[in-house]
Design an enzyme around this catalytic site. Sequence first.
Site, PDB file in Angstrom:
ATOM      1  N   ASP A 125     111.203  87.446  55.314  1.00  0.00           N
ATOM      2  CA  ASP A 125     111.307  88.511  54.784  1.00  0.00           C
ATOM      3  C   ASP A 125     111.211  88.872  53.285  1.00  0.00           C
ATOM      4  OD1 ASP A 125     112.941  88.939  57.232  1.00  0.00           O
ATOM      5  OD2 ASP A 125     111.711  91.008  56.854  1.00  0.00           O
ATOM      6  N   PHE A 177     111.152  88.116  68.521  1.00  0.00           N
ATOM      7  CA  PHE A 177     112.394  89.267  67.919  1.00  0.00           C
ATOM      8  C   PHE A 177     112.202  89.890  67.776  1.00  0.00           C
ATOM      9  CE2 PHE A 177     117.100  88.419  66.775  1.00  0.00           C
ATOM     10  CZ  PHE A 177     117.084  89.961  65.454  1.00  0.00           C
ATOM     11  N   HIS A 236     106.718  83.688  59.194  1.00  0.00           N
ATOM     12  CA  HIS A 236     106.764  84.483  59.773  1.00  0.00           C
ATOM     13  C   HIS A 236     105.948  86.100  59.055  1.00  0.00           C
ATOM     14  CE1 HIS A 236     107.611  82.702  63.595  1.00  0.00           C
ATOM     15  NE2 HIS A 236     109.289  82.775  62.742  1.00  0.00           N
TER      16      HIS A 236
HETATM   17  O1  RIB Z   1     110.428  86.128  65.437  1.00  0.00           O
HETATM   18  C1  RIB Z   1     110.376  86.125  63.774  1.00  0.00           C
HETATM   19  C2  RIB Z   1     110.218  87.224  62.954  1.00  0.00           C
HETATM   20  O2  RIB Z   1     111.844  88.207  63.692  1.00  0.00           O
HETATM   21  C3  RIB Z   1     111.293  87.833  61.523  1.00  0.00           C
HETATM   22  O3  RIB Z   1     110.250  88.678  60.922  1.00  0.00           O
HETATM   23  C4  RIB Z   1     111.890  87.113  61.304  1.00  0.00           C
HETATM   24  O4  RIB Z   1     112.877  87.921  59.765  1.00  0.00           O
HETATM   25  C5  RIB Z   1     112.783  87.314  61.883  1.00  0.00           C
HETATM   26  O5  RIB Z   1     113.251  89.551  61.776  1.00  0.00           O
HETATM   27 CA    CA Z   2     111.826  89.799  59.145  1.00  0.00          CA
END
Ligand code: RIB
Ligand code: CA
Length: 314
Positions: A16, A165, A238
């Site tokens: 992030d 997640f 990500h």
């Molecule tokens: O699966 C990856 C995500 O989960 C990303 O946004 C990481 O920061 C976690 O929040």
């Molecule tokens: Ca995240």
Amino acid sequence: MKKIPVILDGDPGHDDAIAWVLARAMPGLDILAVTTCCGNQTLEKTTYNAGRVMALIGLDVPLAAGRERPLLAEPIIAPSVHGVSGLDGPALPEPDRQPVAEEAAAFMARIIREHEEAVVLISTGPLTNIAALLLLYPHLKNRVRHIYLMGGGIGHGNWTPAAEFNILVDPEAADLVFSSGIPLTMAGLDVTERALVFPEDFERIRAVGNEVARVTAEWLDYFYQFHQKLGYPGAPVHDAVAVTALVRPDLLVMRDLFVEVETRGDYCRGATIGDSYGITGKKPNVRCIMDIDRQAFVDLLVKAVSHYGKGAGA
Ligand code: RIB
Ligand code: CA
């Protein structure tokens, strides 16, 4: 060129933070606010981390903390990936602002209501705050121009075999957002696990030589520790792909799909089920990113950290 009004919502979180470094460096974005959610860590920790990242990159906009927990689900946090603080690794400046009194959904609603044009949301954590916005202020839906989100995976998960997640933390929120009718671009694992920054790329970023570059490289050093143990050749950044989808869609391969979120099931709760062959006959509701020009993505990150002059946030 007219700047795009954006609200950044996330759970910093190393990726992030890197996504926000990228967003802040993009001249075409007018970042109106930052909002935080529980995800990688508790709301208190992600909000503290957001304040630290904003101080580091000189992002002088209001910060609002979101909901303490997902809409219905029990919270899940990820200390194994991001550490006990949620942003372990390099020392960071203390926050230079307190969160506003309003909770994130109410604050987003006020920003959206008061802005003269529709606003883009970039979500890099669980979708709790955005779902709360849509639930509490449904009349503002048409003032949300587009949601770029990191989350899901058409083919697989990363927290369970089926679920990524961000979606798994709050599947009910994700289901609300995916069925909202708002234009969505999804940076799921299909692409984000290809958005790999290799250790030699960390050195390119570090060599830029300013404070933000040094910290970003050290975030990558830390973030890669978890992934290296799993056999990744690099760190999958990500969340930065969600920002890339807005500022450099030319680096991406995307396809429109009908995607629905599984909110039940013992094994598949939180899965994002993409109708790749049009079997349901339902109209696509999501633009799914499927691939990325990795080298160009890394070049974009190097260019972004170069935006920050000598010293933090200059
Ligand atoms: O699966 C990856 C995500 O989960 C990303 O946004 C990481 O920061 C976690 O929040
Ligand atoms: Ca995240």
